[in-house]
Design a protein around this motif. Structure first.
Motif, short mmCIF file in Angstrom:
data_model
loop_
_atom_site.label_atom_id
_atom_site.label_comp_id
_atom_site.label_asym_id
_atom_site.label_seq_id
_atom_site.Cartn_x
_atom_site.Cartn_y
_atom_site.Cartn_z
N ARG A 46 78.34 150.57 117.28
CA ARG A 46 78.21 152.02 117.45
C ARG A 46 77.44 152.70 116.31
NH1 ARG A 46 78.97 153.56 122.74
NH2 ARG A 46 80.87 152.65 123.55
N ARG A 73 78.48 157.94 120.19
CA ARG A 73 78.73 157.76 121.62
C ARG A 73 77.49 158.27 122.38
NH1 ARG A 73 82.15 155.24 119.02
NH2 ARG A 73 84.27 154.90 119.76
N ARG A 96 85.54 164.29 118.25
CA ARG A 96 84.20 163.86 118.67
C ARG A 96 83.22 164.91 118.17
NH1 ARG A 96 84.08 160.09 122.94
NH2 ARG A 96 82.31 161.05 123.95
#
Length: 208
Positions: A46, A73, A96
């Motif tokens: 990631r 993401r 997030r």
């Protein structure tokens, strides 16, 4: 005629020299401006890899020069003029977070972080002329921000519809997600998915 095999760049022609397998190619983002091409790929860990090339030359791995945040993401890429910009949702510790980074042209990224309150579910990025629009869904609401590129690729962020950037894009009480942005010669459009039981519907909003 097809003159480049792009399906498997690891064994392809010299024009693809510089790219390395990331193991997460399904989440890539790409952008083009003139002969410049910009490609961003989250790896299996990631972390983000960003590549830039001009014409049919080799790819330069910008993240070998200066790294981007890990735990990314959703990723979107664009050019503002000749400046590559990537916006992404990442998880620094919890939540997030939404951030954008622009390349300064030689040695480093300019970072603009924490662009949204709360959890960001989805985003889109679009450039017309000297203005880049960042649209995203946070807390079930659609928001829009303007990104302008300054000296050495520095990003300046402005809010659309008031100082907080929270506008009446979506109907109160109806969760909204998956924004997409496009423009005509004289207007900006934002389209998104809005849940109105018992079905979802698409909402189109025009800004002149």
């Amino acid at each position: 005629a097809v003159d480049e095999q792009v399906d498997d760049y690891r064994g392809s022609s010299p024009a693809w020299v510089g790219l390395n397998p990331a193991g997460q190619e399904g989440a890539f983002a790409a952008a083009v401006s003139g002969t410049a091409q910009f490609l961003v790929i989250p790896t299996t860990a990631r972390s983000l890899r960003a590549y830039l090339r001009f014409g049919s030359g080799s790819w330069q791995n910008l993240t070998n020069v200066s790294v981007l945040p890990s735990q990314a993401r959703e990723v979107r890429a664009t050019f503002n003029g000749s400046t590559p910009i990537v916006c992404y949702v990442h998880i620094p510790v919890t939540g997030r977070q939404l951030s954008c980074s622009s390349w300064n042209g030689s040695t480093a990224w300019n970072h603009t972080t924490d662009l949204a309150p709360g959890t960001v579910e989805s985003l889109d990025l679009f450039t017309r002329g000297q203005l880049t629009w960042l649209t995203f869904a946070a807390g079930g609401q659609i928001q829009v921000k303007w990104l302008r590129v300054g000296a050495a690729g520095a990003l300046n962020v402005s809010m659309l519809n008031g100082p907080t950037g929270v506008a009446t894009w979506s109907t109160p009480g109806r969760p909204s997600s998956n924004p997409e942005t496009f423009a005509t010669a004289n207007a900006l459009y934002v389209v998104w998915e809005e849940y109105a039981a018992p079905w979802n519907q698409l909402v189109l909003h025009k800004v002149e």
